[in-house]
Every structure is written in structure tokens, then in C-alpha cells.
Motif scaffolding. Structure first.
Motif, PDB file in Angstrom:
ATOM      1  N   GLN A 275      -2.115   0.225   3.895  1.00 54.57           N
ATOM      2  CA  GLN A 275      -1.343   0.749   2.787  1.00 54.57           C
ATOM      3  C   GLN A 275       0.167   1.042   3.286  1.00 54.57           C
ATOM      4  O   GLN A 275       0.146   1.369   4.448  1.00 54.57           O
ATOM      5  N   LYS A 276       0.927   0.762   2.440  1.00 52.76           N
ATOM      6  CA  LYS A 276       2.378   0.818   2.794  1.00 52.76           C
ATOM      7  C   LYS A 276       3.239   2.106   2.416  1.00 52.76           C
ATOM      8  O   LYS A 276       3.059   2.229   1.022  1.00 52.76           O
ATOM      9  N   ASP A 277       3.348   3.076   3.228  1.00 57.49           N
ATOM     10  CA  ASP A 277       4.107   4.353   2.950  1.00 57.49           C
ATOM     11  C   ASP A 277       3.077   5.168   1.898  1.00 57.49           C
ATOM     12  O   ASP A 277       3.287   5.441   0.834  1.00 57.49           O
ATOM     13  N   VAL A 278       2.077   5.514   2.605  1.00 56.75           N
ATOM     14  CA  VAL A 278       1.003   6.378   1.888  1.00 56.75           C
ATOM     15  C   VAL A 278       1.602   7.905   1.436  1.00 56.75           C
ATOM     16  O   VAL A 278       2.465   8.326   2.379  1.00 56.75           O
TER      17      VAL A 278
ATOM     18  N   VAL B 198      -0.870  -1.300  -9.132  1.00 58.14           N
ATOM     19  CA  VAL B 198      -0.351  -1.003 -10.434  1.00 58.14           C
ATOM     20  C   VAL B 198       1.205  -1.268 -10.742  1.00 58.14           C
ATOM     21  O   VAL B 198       1.793  -1.819  -9.565  1.00 58.14           O
ATOM     22  N   THR B 199       1.506  -1.215 -11.868  1.00 59.62           N
ATOM     23  CA  THR B 199       2.816  -1.874 -12.279  1.00 59.62           C
ATOM     24  C   THR B 199       3.848  -1.161 -11.663  1.00 59.62           C
ATOM     25  O   THR B 199       4.890  -1.607 -10.813  1.00 59.62           O
ATOM     26  N   TRP B 200       3.913   0.154 -11.356  1.00 63.48           N
ATOM     27  CA  TRP B 200       4.884   0.874 -10.631  1.00 63.48           C
ATOM     28  C   TRP B 200       4.141   1.890  -9.880  1.00 63.48           C
ATOM     29  O   TRP B 200       2.948   2.142 -10.172  1.00 63.48           O
ATOM     30  N   PRO B 201       4.877   2.361  -8.709  1.00 64.81           N
ATOM     31  CA  PRO B 201       4.027   3.010  -7.666  1.00 64.81           C
ATOM     32  C   PRO B 201       3.989   4.220  -8.448  1.00 64.81           C
ATOM     33  O   PRO B 201       4.740   4.793  -9.248  1.00 64.81           O
ATOM     34  N   CYS B 202       2.651   4.988  -8.004  1.00 67.88           N
ATOM     35  CA  CYS B 202       2.299   6.284  -8.330  1.00 67.88           C
ATOM     36  C   CYS B 202       2.245   6.979  -7.024  1.00 67.88           C
ATOM     37  O   CYS B 202       1.301   7.113  -6.431  1.00 67.88           O
ATOM     38  N   LEU B 203       3.346   7.901  -6.827  1.00 67.49           N
ATOM     39  CA  LEU B 203       3.393   8.521  -5.575  1.00 67.49           C
ATOM     40  C   LEU B 203       2.902   9.699  -5.496  1.00 67.49           C
ATOM     41  O   LEU B 203       2.740  10.511  -4.770  1.00 67.49           O
ATOM     42  N   SER B 204       2.195  10.285  -6.915  1.00 67.74           N
ATOM     43  CA  SER B 204       1.379  11.564  -6.980  1.00 67.74           C
ATOM     44  C   SER B 204       0.396  11.205  -7.902  1.00 67.74           C
ATOM     45  O   SER B 204       0.564  10.499  -8.809  1.00 67.74           O
ATOM     46  N   PHE B 205      -0.992  11.882  -7.444  1.00 72.41           N
ATOM     47  CA  PHE B 205      -1.876  11.713  -8.504  1.00 72.41           C
ATOM     48  C   PHE B 205      -2.979  12.768  -8.149  1.00 72.41           C
ATOM     49  O   PHE B 205      -2.731  13.631  -7.261  1.00 72.41           O
ATOM     50  N   ASP B 206      -3.948  12.871  -9.062  1.00 70.50           N
ATOM     51  CA  ASP B 206      -4.986  14.066  -8.993  1.00 70.50           C
ATOM     52  C   ASP B 206      -6.044  13.299  -9.292  1.00 70.50           C
ATOM     53  O   ASP B 206      -6.196  12.480 -10.069  1.00 70.50           O
ATOM     54  N   VAL B 207      -7.175  13.736  -8.938  1.00 70.06           N
ATOM     55  CA  VAL B 207      -8.512  13.286  -9.350  1.00 70.06           C
ATOM     56  C   VAL B 207      -9.213  14.214 -10.405  1.00 70.06           C
ATOM     57  O   VAL B 207      -9.159  15.564 -10.348  1.00 70.06           O
ATOM     58  N   LEU B 208      -9.528  13.673 -11.504  1.00 69.04           N
ATOM     59  CA  LEU B 208     -10.056  14.257 -12.464  1.00 69.04           C
ATOM     60  C   LEU B 208     -11.593  14.741 -12.642  1.00 69.04           C
ATOM     61  O   LEU B 208     -12.267  13.883 -12.065  1.00 69.04           O
ATOM     62  N   ARG B 209     -11.819  15.684 -12.935  1.00 71.10           N
ATOM     63  CA  ARG B 209     -13.355  15.971 -12.948  1.00 71.10           C
ATOM     64  C   ARG B 209     -13.881  15.156 -14.176  1.00 71.10           C
ATOM     65  O   ARG B 209     -13.129  14.923 -15.093  1.00 71.10           O
ATOM     66  N   ASP B 210     -15.330  14.759 -14.181  1.00 70.31           N
ATOM     67  CA  ASP B 210     -15.978  13.963 -15.338  1.00 70.31           C
ATOM     68  C   ASP B 210     -17.259  14.598 -15.467  1.00 70.31           C
ATOM     69  O   ASP B 210     -17.687  15.364 -14.927  1.00 70.31           O
TER      70      ASP B 210
ATOM     71  N   LEU C 133       2.952   2.885  -1.960  1.00 68.64           N
ATOM     72  CA  LEU C 133       3.982   2.071  -2.536  1.00 68.64           C
ATOM     73  C   LEU C 133       3.019   0.818  -3.215  1.00 68.64           C
ATOM     74  O   LEU C 133       3.564   0.230  -4.412  1.00 68.64           O
ATOM     75  N   ASP C 134       2.197   0.379  -2.606  1.00 68.28           N
ATOM     76  CA  ASP C 134       1.397  -0.956  -3.007  1.00 68.28           C
ATOM     77  C   ASP C 134       0.227  -0.574  -3.786  1.00 68.28           C
ATOM     78  O   ASP C 134      -0.685  -1.604  -4.103  1.00 68.28           O
ATOM     79  N   GLY C 135       0.049   0.641  -4.183  1.00 67.67           N
ATOM     80  CA  GLY C 135      -1.191   0.832  -5.344  1.00 67.67           C
ATOM     81  C   GLY C 135      -2.148   1.907  -4.720  1.00 67.67           C
ATOM     82  O   GLY C 135      -1.865   2.654  -3.546  1.00 67.67           O
ATOM     83  N   PHE C 136      -3.461   2.030  -5.210  1.00 68.67           N
ATOM     84  CA  PHE C 136      -4.225   2.783  -4.738  1.00 68.67           C
ATOM     85  C   PHE C 136      -5.588   2.261  -3.719  1.00 68.67           C
ATOM     86  O   PHE C 136      -5.682   1.054  -4.030  1.00 68.67           O
TER      87      PHE C 136
ATOM     88  N   SER D 177      -2.294  12.377   5.609  1.00 68.38           N
ATOM     89  CA  SER D 177      -1.790  11.093   5.616  1.00 68.38           C
ATOM     90  C   SER D 177      -0.217  11.048   6.040  1.00 68.38           C
ATOM     91  O   SER D 177       0.246  12.399   6.035  1.00 68.38           O
ATOM     92  N   GLY D 178       0.357  10.041   6.472  1.00 66.56           N
ATOM     93  CA  GLY D 178       1.798  10.173   6.994  1.00 66.56           C
ATOM     94  C   GLY D 178       2.437   9.263   6.725  1.00 66.56           C
ATOM     95  O   GLY D 178       1.960   8.018   6.081  1.00 66.56           O
ATOM     96  N   ALA D 179       3.636   9.104   6.682  1.00 61.93           N
ATOM     97  CA  ALA D 179       4.879   8.165   6.771  1.00 61.93           C
ATOM     98  C   ALA D 179       4.630   7.056   7.718  1.00 61.93           C
ATOM     99  O   ALA D 179       5.341   5.910   7.634  1.00 61.93           O
ATOM    100  N   ASP D 180       3.761   7.211   8.539  1.00 63.44           N
ATOM    101  CA  ASP D 180       3.082   5.944   9.432  1.00 63.44           C
ATOM    102  C   ASP D 180       2.198   4.957   9.079  1.00 63.44           C
ATOM    103  O   ASP D 180       1.660   4.422   9.710  1.00 63.44           O
ATOM    104  N   ASP D 181       1.986   5.236   7.845  1.00 64.36           N
ATOM    105  CA  ASP D 181       1.033   4.209   7.141  1.00 64.36           C
ATOM    106  C   ASP D 181      -0.427   4.412   7.454  1.00 64.36           C
ATOM    107  O   ASP D 181      -1.135   3.656   7.263  1.00 64.36           O
ATOM    108  N   GLN D 182      -0.741   5.558   7.813  1.00 63.52           N
ATOM    109  CA  GLN D 182      -2.114   6.011   8.398  1.00 63.52           C
ATOM    110  C   GLN D 182      -2.644   7.157   7.419  1.00 63.52           C
ATOM    111  O   GLN D 182      -1.782   7.924   7.031  1.00 63.52           O
ATOM    112  N   VAL D 183      -3.907   6.937   7.126  1.00 65.04           N
ATOM    113  CA  VAL D 183      -4.692   7.876   6.551  1.00 65.04           C
ATOM    114  C   VAL D 183      -5.820   8.615   7.572  1.00 65.04           C
ATOM    115  O   VAL D 183      -6.632   7.520   8.144  1.00 65.04           O
TER     116      VAL D 183
END
Length: 509
Positions: free
Chosen positions: A480-483, A113-125, A501-504, A435-441
Motif C-alpha cells: 500500500q502507498k502512504d498507510v 475507493v473513489t477518494w482516499p479515506c485516510l481515517s476509518f473505524d471498524v463497526l460492530r455487527d 492513499l490507494d484504498g483498503f 503502520s508508518g509513512a514508510d508504507d509498512q504495516v
């Protein structure tokens, strides 16, 4: 909670193997003007006939003849199997990179994405629950962290054409299958301007198995802005515009917040959680918000609109990091803080003080918590030291009694940096993601029991050696970098989404 042997785990280890990034390359033969391949060494290599004639001539002259070596055939030996990369045990060499093992992932897609999105939520559909067919579709709500406050946005993302990507390494796969696997996913979005960076975003809960409300009705999302304000937005028209070509919506409904909470003054925050009164009255919402000045405020809804209550909840002594409503008691919630504690509250209690607590819960800041929605007495917490703990709330005593700090029923120290997100699986009460700042999920299952020779190394587990992997650790996702956040998709069983930082990333095992 069911138990199963560690030897029965479907997934063991993690999905990235080390591979050299600097292999030698063969030069391609050049093509001449008439389209034939020319041998660049044709004049320097004798033909087989010339070699035979030469041998005969040399024999007649009585000269020594070198033995003609047979043609070198390509080796039929298989290349060495890729080595699983275990964080903390292996270190990447100078010319090594991590490559995902796509035989492990049923689905794996990365989106920038253009800018990092450091918070998100899943929307019901409205596409149904328990979806197993591909290609899949997912909807997200996310807020940006742009380099300038005026560039930030709140965006609804539609991820579609999420095809099955699993490959078993068999070269006999047909071209048709390969084309289907390699088809790119599609990312569409609709955005509204958001002044200031978005620290956290959360969508209102909808009753399980319920479809989206009609486009004429609101679907609310709250954002914690770094300006100290909490905005509530109606994003329903943005979803409709992604699904209905040519749909035109009233921007006055979407481009400005439906309500703004100013209770926190100029103090920004991160903690936020919605709750609904359930199927009986789904429009009756409650929103908790916590700030860096240790205060928690409650906002409710009524037929006339939103109502921000002025009296805060005050038992923490430092920044409130995360909030979770109880899944079984509508007036109870939990919070965690940089004061190293987890507190339990009841909105009916006088004085707006916590009714129970775990002090200390971690040796440093408690960053995130998650309340188990299937086994309501289990609470997860993740700390700044990288530790993950599982708490049985039945062991937490009310304040005013003899204070005994409870022990966690499980504790893990696998991550080597602060835990940034943690969440129970929506239907499996023993499974969670972190997830952690060690780039692991990481994916975990508390229902895994050790083999007989592993007894005593599971619960309250702190590996003594880098190679000691807890049996409950099912999987490590990297790349991923900085999850910053990880969520399960509630309608696609097993699907995990993470942002960095690098996307979803969206993936399923």
C-alpha cells in the motif's frame, strides 16, 4: 504476559518476495483457417528421415559428417526460491516488483475507493464474535479526503464475500478449489455528504458481544472535519439499508449531524476517542477531542442529548495528536502531542491540568498512542522519528513529586518514517499492530523471547545493521502507498484492516 522463544514464532519475516517484471515471453502459434496449428518453421527443419538419408549419402561419398546432436530437453531444475524482501536491507531493482506470498496470508483482499479515506473505524455487527468461517463480512465507517470540500462524504462500507485466499503453490489443486479462491470480494457502501475533509472518524463503543442496536435506535459516529468542527452522526439507518434490500430511511436523520461541537473554533484537529459508561448505562457516552492549538474538550451525553463542556484541558504546549480513554478507570484518559510528551489526566481534577506525564516520551512529535485493554498499565506510543515505545504506567509518577522521566519497558526503531497508527490486539495483551509513512504495516509480539545467543538484542532495540530484525517483529505487510491507519477487527480474530492513499486492505495470517 506469557513469553515464548523466538524460534517458536508462527510467522517469521514478511510476505513479499522480489520478482522480475520483465521476463521474456514466448510467441503463441497462430491458428489457420481450419482450426489447426501451423508450424511456422516447417519448411526449414529437416525431418528425422531426411537427416538419416543425408548421413547415408554423405558416408558413401566419403565426406565428413557432423555429429547429430540429441534433442534438447527442458530442464527439470526448479526455479530459484523467491527472496523475502526486507525493508532497509533490500532495494528493488529497475525491473523488479513486489509480489505477495499468498501461502502466508489466510485471507488477503484489496479494495479501491473513489477518494482516499485516510481515517476509518471498524463497526460492530450482529454476525457474532470469534468468527472463523469464510467467506467473511466486515463493516467500516470512513471519511474521505476529496480534492474539493463539497465532494467529501462519510461512508459506511460493507465488505462481503471475503473468501479464503491462501494458496500453497501446489499445482494439483482442483479447478473447483481455484474458482472458490479467486472469487472477487464485494464492496458496497452508503454515503452522506460531509462538508470538508475528514481528518479522523471514530464510532461509539458498544459493549463486547452485544448486537447492533435496533434500526430505530442511534449508532453514533464522530468526525473531525478540517473546518474545525466535530460532527456526530447517526449511521444506524445506513447499516440497515446495506443489509435489508429495499430499506428506505429518513434522510433527515442521516444527512445532517445529530450534533456539532463548536468548542474548538476554527482550529482543526485529529485527536478523538469515545468512551462508554459500560453495560449499566451504554447510552451514557463521553467524547474527547483535541486540536492543533493544544486544547482538549470533553462532550458528554444525557437523556436530553449531547453537552459540550466549555472548559478545556490545557497542559500540552503544542498540537494534540491522539487521545485514549483508560480501559479500567472511567475518569482517566491519556493524550500525546507534538510537544514530545504523553500526559495522563483525570476529568475530576481541578484546573483541568494533567495529573502525570512522560516528558519527553519521544525525541520528536508523539503521533499516536494505544492503551492496552487487557493489561491496563501498558501504553504504546509512536513517534515522528519512527520509534515505537511501550510504557509501564506504574512507573509514571504524579506531578508534584520528584520528577523522574521513566524509561520505556521496550523500544523499537524499525520503521524509517513517522508512525501513523498503532493499536493493541483486542484480546492478546502482548501483540500490537503499527503502520508508518514508510508504507509498512508491522505486527509485533512482546511475548517473544530471544534465543540464548540473542540475549541483549531485544528490549530497547535499535538495530545496528539493516539485517538485524527484532525477534518481536512477527510480520511486515506491504503493497500500500502512504498507510494512514490500521485496526484489528474485534469480531474476526487476527484480521487486520488498513487504509492508504490507494484504498483498503483486509488480511489475516
Amino acid at each position: 504476559m506469557s513469553k515464548r522463544s523466538a524460534s517458536d514464532r508462527a510467522i517469521d519475516g514478511q510476505a513479499f518476495a522480489k520478482a522480475s517484471g520483465s521476463g521474456a515471453k514466448r510467441d503463441e502459434n497462430e491458428v489457420n483457417d481450419i482450426g489447426e496449428f501451423e508450424d511456422a518453421w516447417e519448411d526449414e527443419i529437416e525431418s528425422e528421415e531426411e537427416v538419416v538419408d543425408g548421413e547415408a549419402g554423405d558416408a558413401e561419398d566419403g565426406m565428413d559428417v557432423d555429429e547429430v546432436m540429441p534433442a534438447i530437453e527442458e530442464s527439470e531444475e526448479l526455479p530459484p526460491a523467491p527472496e523475502a524482501f526486507i525493508p532497509g536491507t533490500h532495494v528493488l531493482g529497475k525491473d523488479e516488483i513486489l509480489e505477495p506470498d499468498d501461502s502466508v496470508y489466510i485471507m488477503r483482499h484489496s479494495m479501491n475507493v473513489t477518494w482516499p479515506c485516510l481515517s476509518f473505524d471498524v463497526l460492530r455487527d450482529s454476525l457474532g464474535d470469534e468468527r472463523q468461517r469464510y467467506p467473511a463480512t466486515a463493516y467500516l465507517i470512513a471519511g474521505t479526503q476529496a480534492d474539493q470540500a463539497s465532494k467529501n462524504e462519510l461512508s459506511v462500507f460493507k465488505m462481503s464475500s471475503l473468501h479464503r485466499t491462501q494458496k500453497d503453490g501446489d499445482d494439483s489443486d482442483s479447478d473447483e478449489d481455484e474458482d472458490a479462491l479467486d472469487e472477487d470480494a464485494i464492496l458496497e457502501f452508503r454515503s452522506v455528504p460531509h462538508h470538508g475533509g475528514v481528518n479522523r472518524v471514530r464510532a461509539q463503543p458498544l459493549p463486547p458481544s452485544s448486537p447492533l442496536p435496533p434500526a430505530s435506535q442511534p449508532y453514533f459516529t464522530a468526525t473531525w472535519a478540517d473546518s474545525g468542527k466535530v460532527h456526530i452522526w447517526d449511521i444506524r439507518p445506513l447499516i440497515e439499508s446495506l443489509d435489508v434490500p429495499g430499506y428506505s430511511w429518513d434522510k433527515s436523520r442521516t444527512n445532517k449531524p445529530a450534533f456539532t461541537i463548536n468548542s474548538h473554533g476554527r482550529a482543526e484537529g485529529f485527536a478523538m476517542d469515545w468512551a462508554s459508561s459500560g453495560n449499566a448505562n451504554p447510552s451514557s457516552l463521553r467524547l474527547l477531542t483535541g486540536d492543533v492549538h493544544s486544547k482538549i474538550y470533553l462532550t458528554t451525553t444525557a437523556p436530553s442529548g449531547f453537552n459540550a463542556l466549555s472548559q478545556p484541558f490545557t497542559s500540552h504546549t503544542s498540537s494534540v495528536e491522539d487521545l485514549q480513554w483508560s480501559p479500567s478507570e472511567p475518569t482517566v484518559f491519556a493524550s500525546c502531542s507534538a510537544d514530545c510528551s504523553v500526559q495522563i489526566w483525570d476529568v475530576r481534577s481541578k484546573g483541568r491540568r494533567s495529573v502525570a506525564g512522560i516528558e519527553p516520551a519521544h525525541e520528536s512529535d508523539v503521533n499516536v498512542i494505544s492503551w492496552n485493554r487487557n493489561t491496563s498499565y501498558l501504553l504504546l506510543s509512536g513517534g515522528d522519528e519512527g520509534g515505537i515505545k511501550v510504557w509501564d504506567l506504574r512507573n509514571v509518577q504524579k506531578k508534584g513529586t520528584t520528577v523522574v522521566v521513566p524509561s520505556p519497558v521496550a523500544s523499537f526503531k524499525w520503521h524509517t518514517a513517522p508512525i501513523t497508527s498503532i493499536e493493541w490486539h483486542p484480546t492478546e495483551d502482548s501483540v500490537f499492530a503499527a503502520s508508518g509513512a514508510d508504507d509498512q504495516v508491522t505486527l509485533w509480539d512482546l511475548g517473544v523471547e530471544p534465543d540464548d545467543d540473542e540475549l541483549g538484542t531485544l528490549m530497547n532495540h535499535a538495530p545496528d545493521s539493516a539485517r538485524d530484525v527484532p525477534p518481536q517483529l512477527l510480520f511486515v505487510h506491504q503493497g500500500q502507498k502512504d498507510v494512514k491507519e490500521v485496526h484489528w477487527h474485534p469480531q474476526i480474530p487476527g484480521a487486520v484492516l488498513s487504509t492508504a492513499l490507494d484504498g483498503f486492505n483486509i488480511w489475516k495470517l
